[in-house]
Each structure stands twice: as C-alpha cells, then as structure tokens.
Design a protein around this motif. Structure first.
Motif, PDB file in Angstrom:
ATOM      1  N   ALA A 288      -1.043  16.303   0.007  1.00  0.00           N
ATOM      2  CA  ALA A 288       0.864  17.106   0.211  1.00  0.00           C
ATOM      3  C   ALA A 288       0.395  18.380  -0.408  1.00  0.00           C
ATOM      4  O   ALA A 288      -0.643  18.684  -1.452  1.00  0.00           O
ATOM      5  N   GLY A 289       1.645  18.964  -0.280  1.00  0.00           N
ATOM      6  CA  GLY A 289       1.609  20.906  -0.619  1.00  0.00           C
ATOM      7  C   GLY A 289       1.491  20.663  -2.119  1.00  0.00           C
ATOM      8  O   GLY A 289       1.514  22.008  -2.954  1.00  0.00           O
ATOM      9  N   ASP A 290       2.488  19.653  -2.614  1.00  0.00           N
ATOM     10  CA  ASP A 290       3.154  19.648  -3.531  1.00  0.00           C
ATOM     11  C   ASP A 290       1.883  19.663  -4.754  1.00  0.00           C
ATOM     12  O   ASP A 290       2.187  19.053  -6.141  1.00  0.00           O
ATOM     13  N   GLY A 291       1.054  18.721  -4.352  1.00  0.00           N
ATOM     14  CA  GLY A 291       0.057  18.141  -4.848  1.00  0.00           C
ATOM     15  C   GLY A 291       0.001  16.236  -4.870  1.00  0.00           C
ATOM     16  O   GLY A 291      -0.665  15.992  -5.780  1.00  0.00           O
ATOM     17  N   THR A 292       1.171  15.606  -4.195  1.00  0.00           N
ATOM     18  CA  THR A 292       1.598  14.511  -4.413  1.00  0.00           C
ATOM     19  C   THR A 292       0.063  13.483  -3.660  1.00  0.00           C
ATOM     20  O   THR A 292       0.036  14.627  -1.982  1.00  0.00           O
ATOM     21  N   LEU A 293      -0.263  12.423  -3.699  1.00  0.00           N
ATOM     22  CA  LEU A 293      -1.886  12.290  -2.815  1.00  0.00           C
ATOM     23  C   LEU A 293      -0.533  10.767  -2.684  1.00  0.00           C
ATOM     24  O   LEU A 293      -0.349   9.937  -3.632  1.00  0.00           O
ATOM     25  N   THR A 294      -0.610  10.892  -1.671  1.00  0.00           N
ATOM     26  CA  THR A 294      -0.297   9.115  -0.807  1.00  0.00           C
ATOM     27  C   THR A 294      -1.480   8.243  -0.453  1.00  0.00           C
ATOM     28  O   THR A 294      -2.515   8.745   1.013  1.00  0.00           O
ATOM     29  N   LEU A 295      -1.573   7.312  -0.344  1.00  0.00           N
ATOM     30  CA  LEU A 295      -2.483   6.300   0.348  1.00  0.00           C
ATOM     31  C   LEU A 295      -2.016   5.320   0.737  1.00  0.00           C
ATOM     32  O   LEU A 295      -1.150   4.705   0.319  1.00  0.00           O
ATOM     33  N   HIS A 296      -2.946   5.105   2.149  1.00  0.00           N
ATOM     34  CA  HIS A 296      -2.168   4.245   3.373  1.00  0.00           C
ATOM     35  C   HIS A 296      -3.296   3.140   3.584  1.00  0.00           C
ATOM     36  O   HIS A 296      -4.952   3.516   3.351  1.00  0.00           O
ATOM     37  N   GLY A 297      -2.829   2.025   2.827  1.00  0.00           N
ATOM     38  CA  GLY A 297      -4.787   0.998   2.991  1.00  0.00           C
ATOM     39  C   GLY A 297      -4.554  -0.196   3.631  1.00  0.00           C
ATOM     40  O   GLY A 297      -2.589  -1.107   3.174  1.00  0.00           O
ATOM     41  N   MET A 298      -4.990  -0.717   4.207  1.00  0.00           N
ATOM     42  CA  MET A 298      -4.687  -2.548   4.851  1.00  0.00           C
ATOM     43  C   MET A 298      -6.334  -2.709   4.418  1.00  0.00           C
ATOM     44  O   MET A 298      -7.273  -2.694   3.960  1.00  0.00           O
ATOM     45  N   ILE A 299      -5.650  -4.978   4.345  1.00  0.00           N
ATOM     46  CA  ILE A 299      -7.492  -5.391   4.537  1.00  0.00           C
ATOM     47  C   ILE A 299      -6.355  -6.379   5.437  1.00  0.00           C
ATOM     48  O   ILE A 299      -5.098  -6.496   6.000  1.00  0.00           O
ATOM     49  N   LEU A 300      -7.269  -7.023   5.983  1.00  0.00           N
ATOM     50  CA  LEU A 300      -7.287  -7.985   7.298  1.00  0.00           C
ATOM     51  C   LEU A 300      -7.751  -9.223   7.322  1.00  0.00           C
ATOM     52  O   LEU A 300      -9.213  -9.027   6.924  1.00  0.00           O
ATOM     53  N   ARG A 301      -8.138 -10.604   7.723  1.00  0.00           N
ATOM     54  CA  ARG A 301      -8.919 -10.867   8.553  1.00  0.00           C
ATOM     55  C   ARG A 301      -9.729 -10.371   9.458  1.00  0.00           C
ATOM     56  O   ARG A 301      -8.733 -10.148  10.581  1.00  0.00           O
ATOM     57  N   PRO A 302     -10.676 -11.248   9.897  1.00  0.00           N
ATOM     58  CA  PRO A 302     -11.290 -10.413  10.433  1.00  0.00           C
ATOM     59  C   PRO A 302     -11.184 -11.039  12.416  1.00  0.00           C
ATOM     60  O   PRO A 302     -11.497 -10.001  13.175  1.00  0.00           O
ATOM     61  N   ASP A 303     -10.504 -12.097  11.696  1.00  0.00           N
ATOM     62  CA  ASP A 303      -9.374 -12.706  13.810  1.00  0.00           C
ATOM     63  C   ASP A 303      -8.847 -11.948  14.136  1.00  0.00           C
ATOM     64  O   ASP A 303      -7.595 -11.893  15.283  1.00  0.00           O
ATOM     65  N   GLY A 304      -7.803 -11.365  13.199  1.00  0.00           N
ATOM     66  CA  GLY A 304      -6.272 -10.171  13.067  1.00  0.00           C
ATOM     67  C   GLY A 304      -5.105 -10.743  12.881  1.00  0.00           C
ATOM     68  O   GLY A 304      -4.236 -10.253  12.335  1.00  0.00           O
ATOM     69  N   SER A 305      -5.644 -12.541  12.528  1.00  0.00           N
ATOM     70  CA  SER A 305      -4.664 -13.395  12.185  1.00  0.00           C
ATOM     71  C   SER A 305      -3.647 -12.805  11.240  1.00  0.00           C
ATOM     72  O   SER A 305      -2.488 -13.161  10.715  1.00  0.00           O
ATOM     73  N   GLU A 306      -4.464 -12.360   9.994  1.00  0.00           N
ATOM     74  CA  GLU A 306      -3.133 -11.931   8.954  1.00  0.00           C
ATOM     75  C   GLU A 306      -3.672 -10.602   8.507  1.00  0.00           C
ATOM     76  O   GLU A 306      -4.741  -9.915   8.306  1.00  0.00           O
ATOM     77  N   MET A 307      -2.706 -10.024   8.299  1.00  0.00           N
ATOM     78  CA  MET A 307      -2.720  -8.389   7.730  1.00  0.00           C
ATOM     79  C   MET A 307      -1.730  -7.584   6.515  1.00  0.00           C
ATOM     80  O   MET A 307      -0.769  -8.786   6.668  1.00  0.00           O
ATOM     81  N   HIS A 308      -2.422  -7.168   5.829  1.00  0.00           N
ATOM     82  CA  HIS A 308      -1.211  -6.635   4.455  1.00  0.00           C
ATOM     83  C   HIS A 308      -1.488  -5.825   4.383  1.00  0.00           C
ATOM     84  O   HIS A 308      -3.040  -4.729   3.970  1.00  0.00           O
ATOM     85  N   GLU A 309      -0.858  -4.587   3.934  1.00  0.00           N
ATOM     86  CA  GLU A 309      -0.913  -3.001   3.786  1.00  0.00           C
ATOM     87  C   GLU A 309       0.177  -2.750   2.852  1.00  0.00           C
ATOM     88  O   GLU A 309       0.900  -3.201   3.064  1.00  0.00           O
TER      89      GLU A 309
END
Length: 344
Positions: A288-309
């Motif tokens: 952001a303009g004020d220098g704040t960094l935001t990270l959106h992270g995600m991991i999934l199982r290959p079959d898409g059955s489980e996801m965590h973000e």
C-alpha cells in the motif's frame, strides 16, 4: 574495438566502430556504465522467454545509453523445455527450467540470466544471486475457452488443460465436475493443442500474453482474490554471479524495489513451505501507499478437496518474515502430514 557478437536470430557479425564511438562519447559526457565487454544474456528459447530477454536488453540499453550490439542473447535449452511427456512434478520440478542456464552462469558462458520469477527455486546454486527484478506485469491468470468463454459457462464434464498443479487444484475445487488434464509446452504449443480440440479450455498467465501482444486470446480474466497466482507470477528476474560487481551495478539501474519487496514476501512463503511445482501453492503480496505489505497465501491438495489460506500484513521491511509467518499459519491449519505422500 571490434568484437564478434551473436544476435537473437543467431547471426554473428562485428560490432560497428560507430557503436564503440557512441559508447565512449556517452562515457565522456558523464553517462551510465560503459565497457568494451559484451554482456551475454542467457535465456530459454520460447517466444515468451525471448520477449523477456529483449525487454531486459532494451531497459539496459536505455539506462546506460548502449547500442544493441553491446549485448548478446544466448539461447539455452533446458530440461523443462525438452521433457514434455510427463508432469514436472515427476521429473524434478521447476528447477528444470533454470538448471542449464544457471550452469552457464557458473561456468562463465553467460553474464546474466533472465527468468520468469515463478520458475526460480527458493534455494539458488552457490555463487549466484537474484540481482534485479523488473517492474511487475499483470499477476492474473486468464481462461482461454474453446467450448465456452468463461469457466462458469463450461458444460458439465468439459476438459481443461493445464501444466500447473496450482491451477489444476483450484479448478478442481471450483468445478469438481471438470476433467482436468496435463497440458505441457510453451504458450504457442498449448494454444495449438487447444485449437486441435485436445481440451475445451486452458489457463495461462496474463503477463506472458501481454509481453507477446497476445492478450486478445484470453476469453476471461480471472479474479486474483478467487484464483490467486503462483508466487512470483508476472515478474521477470535477473540472476547473476555474486562476484560480478560489474553486472550487479549495471542491472541495479533497472531494478524495481517494489517488485523485489513483494517477491521477497512471496518467496518467503514458498521457502517456508519448502514448496515447488510439486505442491499447489499460491501467493500474492501487495504494498500500500503507506508501506504496508499484505500477503494472501494459499495451499491446496492436488485434487482440490482441501484448501487453507491466510492474509497477513506488516511493514514492507519485514517482507520475508511476513511470508514465512503466513506459511506457518496455513501449515498449522492444515495439520501435520498435509504435504506427505504427494510431494515427492
């Protein structure tokens, strides 16, 4: 001084005396880096890779007032380009797109390498460093549909081709009814396969299409909040030898600090997960303009059955820490053994 150079089309010719005079006059007038040394740029040979190498060369020419003849583009065939009959996860991961180029750096055949950032492993060979990122392009994925213009409009059981475990996993989570198949090869190869009817649609990076002036082939641009990109997607990175101060100084003039900071967070996320193309991982950092960094992270199982973000923010100076803490958050949510059994 006349020196033999080899251009991107493979033709050898001598650098003209006029180019030498131009460089010396530029130096006399207080311009940028000037040297009789021809800078050898290593790259893969796909149309996209050559476009990226050309962009790096053009930026260096503009930054230092050098003619095209001061640079020599060296095309290097990589294992990832040659092995097209198996998923990358079965033959060694994304390092297959950089290994031979990095060897050429180490043995002095080239002076710098140009990569798509998402292809670069989190651990580099000893003696090499990521010395500059170019300003980041569009991070989004796009859908290219043959049977329908959007993912939502695809009929039940339609076939979508992708070489990315991340894209496959997100697709399967969004549309479990789809038949998701492996699509290997460069952009032109994948589009040819699509045209031949081998799939009803495919996914590509918007950045690559933009760099080849092919954005018109996309039928849907995907929302990165719903379909987050791979760590490093859309960014070109330059790799060089740690002990080559000349190249480090030269590329510093075209380095983009904001991109480097964002990629530090995303690569921190990836490194903490010990991730590669064997694991479906997505990450996008925004500053952001004020220098704040935001990270959106995600991991999934290959079959898409489980996801965590997760989303984590902090000051940009703590970019790597933010990425690593975000990774620990999703790992804790996933529980032990989430990556076991399908990451080898």
């Amino acid at each position: 001084m006349l020196c033999a150079i080899r251009t991107a089309d493979g033709k050898a010719r001598a650098a003209p005396p006029a180019g030498e005079r131009q460089r010396r006059e530029h130096e006399r007038q207080g311009g940028g880096i000037v040297s009789d040394r021809t800078i050898r740029i290593g790259t893969r040979g796909s149309q996209l890779a050559l476009a990226q190498a050309s962009e790096v060369r053009a930026r260096l020419m503009a930054a230092h007032g050098l003619p095209e003849e001061a640079f020599q583009v060296e095309v290097i065939s990589t294992s990832g380009d040659r092995i097209l009959d198996r998923p990358l996860s079965e033959v060694g991961g994304k390092g297959l797109f950089t290994k031979e180029i990095e060897l050429a750096l180490l043995d002095g055949t080239i002076d710098l390498a140009v990569h798509s950032s998402k292809d670069v492993a989190t651990v580099l060979p000893g003696g090499l460093e990521l010395s500059a990122y170019l300003p980041r392009e569009d991070v989004r994925d796009v859908f290219i549909g043959r049977a329908a213009p959007t993912l939502a409009a695809l009929p039940q059981g339609a076939t979508v081709g992708s070489a990315s475990l991340r894209r496959q996993a997100i697709l399967k989570r969004m549309r479990p009814d789809l038949n998701v198949v492996i699509f290997r090869g460069n952009v032109q190869t994948r589009l040819r396969k699509l045209g031949e009817g081998q799939a009803d649609g495919t996914l590509l990076a918007m950045a690559g299409l933009n760099r080849m002036n092919m954005a018109h082939v996309a039928t849907e641009v995907l929302d990165p909040e719903v379909f987050p990109p791979a760590p490093g997607q859309g960014a070109i990175v330059i790799e060089s030898r740690i002990d080559d101060a000349f190249v480090r100084g030269m590329v510093a003039a075209i380095a983009d600090e904001a991109t480097a900071t964002a990629l530090t967070a995303e690569r921190g996320f990836l490194a903490e997960l010990d991730g590669s193309c064997r694991t479906p991982i997505a990450a996008r950092a925004l500053i952001a303009g004020d220098g704040t960094l935001t990270l959106h992270g995600m991991i999934l199982r290959p079959d898409g059955s489980e996801m965590h973000e997760t989303r984590r923010e902090g000051v940009a100076e703590d970019a790597e820490l933010i990425g690593r803490l975000a990774a620990r958050t999703v790992l804790e949510a996933a529980g032990p053994g989430f990556f076991d059994g399908w990451t080898a």
